[in-house]
Motif scaffolding. Structure first.
Motif, PDB file in Angstrom:
ATOM      1  N   ALA A 106       2.398   6.338  -6.961  1.00 15.77           N
ATOM      2  CA  ALA A 106       1.319   7.202  -7.454  1.00 15.77           C
ATOM      3  C   ALA A 106       1.712   8.675  -7.372  1.00 15.77           C
TER       4      ALA A 106
ATOM      5  N   SER B 134       0.029  -5.892  -8.018  1.00 10.76           N
ATOM      6  CA  SER B 134      -0.576  -7.209  -7.793  1.00 10.76           C
ATOM      7  C   SER B 134      -0.359  -8.119  -9.001  1.00 10.76           C
TER       8      SER B 134
ATOM      9  N   THR C  38      -3.259   6.804 -10.343  1.00 11.17           N
ATOM     10  CA  THR C  38      -3.987   6.646  -9.089  1.00 11.17           C
ATOM     11  C   THR C  38      -3.379   5.501  -8.292  1.00 11.17           C
ATOM     12  N   GLN C  39      -3.556   5.579  -6.996  1.00  7.41           N
ATOM     13  CA  GLN C  39      -3.031   4.530  -6.123  1.00  7.41           C
ATOM     14  C   GLN C  39      -3.690   3.190  -6.455  1.00  7.41           C
ATOM     15  N   LYS C  40      -4.961   3.213  -6.793  1.00  7.96           N
ATOM     16  CA  LYS C  40      -5.674   1.980  -7.143  1.00  7.96           C
ATOM     17  C   LYS C  40      -5.067   1.334  -8.389  1.00  7.96           C
ATOM     18  N   ASP C  41      -4.764   2.132  -9.405  1.00  6.52           N
ATOM     19  CA  ASP C  41      -4.147   1.603 -10.624  1.00  6.52           C
ATOM     20  C   ASP C  41      -2.772   1.010 -10.336  1.00  6.52           C
TER      21      ASP C  41
ATOM     22  N   LEU D 255      -1.736  -0.191  -7.487  1.00  7.45           N
ATOM     23  CA  LEU D 255      -1.933  -1.434  -6.738  1.00  7.45           C
ATOM     24  C   LEU D 255      -2.283  -2.597  -7.667  1.00  7.45           C
ATOM     25  N   GLU D 256      -3.100  -2.335  -8.680  1.00  8.37           N
ATOM     26  CA  GLU D 256      -3.452  -3.380  -9.638  1.00  8.37           C
ATOM     27  C   GLU D 256      -2.216  -3.861 -10.401  1.00  8.37           C
TER      28      GLU D 256
ATOM     29  N   GLN E  32       0.834  -1.214   0.000  1.00  8.49           N
ATOM     30  CA  GLN E  32       0.000   0.000   0.000  1.00  8.49           C
ATOM     31  C   GLN E  32       0.868   1.263   0.000  1.00  8.49           C
TER      32      GLN E  32
ATOM     33  N   ALA F 242       2.674   1.677  -3.292  1.00  8.40           N
ATOM     34  CA  ALA F 242       1.738   2.177  -4.307  1.00  8.40           C
ATOM     35  C   ALA F 242       1.503   3.677  -4.126  1.00  8.40           C
ATOM     36  N   LYS F 243       1.433   4.119  -2.888  1.00  6.79           N
ATOM     37  CA  LYS F 243       1.232   5.540  -2.616  1.00  6.79           C
ATOM     38  C   LYS F 243       2.413   6.359  -3.135  1.00  6.79           C
TER      39      LYS F 243
END
Length: 107
Positions: A16, A31, A22-25, A27-28, A9, A12-13
């Motif tokens: 980003a 992963s 984005t942090q979500k992208d 993270l994907e 996490q 990723a931050k």
């Protein structure tokens, strides 16, 4: 200098912030990268992560070992093991870290 390990996490931050994704992208992507690396390792492929590190799979040969409790020899079967080798990017980062700590010593 005991610092807390950076988890996925937090990584990723940071990515980003640097890239604008984005942090979500991020993270994907992290992963997916984890899954791909694990899959390739399970198929026996070595992995080179840019200039950071290389993961090799080596075969540890079968060997005889002594069981002191039962006083007899037994065979440890051949198996695959992982060897990680730091590359220039990690070595350079550690060298920079060491240069920073050399100047803090008392004379």
């Amino acid at each position: 200098m005991n610092k807390k390990a950076v988890n996925r996490q937090e990584l990723a931050k940071y990515v980003a912030q640097v890239t604008g994704f984005t942090q979500k992208d991020v993270l994907e992507v992290l992963s997916a990268e984890d899954n791909v690396i694990a899959e390739l390792i399970s198929q026996g492929y070595p992995i080179k992560k840019h200039k950071l590190f290389k993961i090799d799979i080596e075969t540890k040969p079968e060997k005889r070992a002594w069981d002191g409790l039962n006083e007899k020899y037994f065979t440890i079967p051949e198996k695959q093991i992982i060897k990680m080798k730091p590359l220039s990017g990690l070595n350079k980062a550690v060298d920079e870290l060491n240069e920073g700590t050399e100047n803090t010593g008392e004379e």
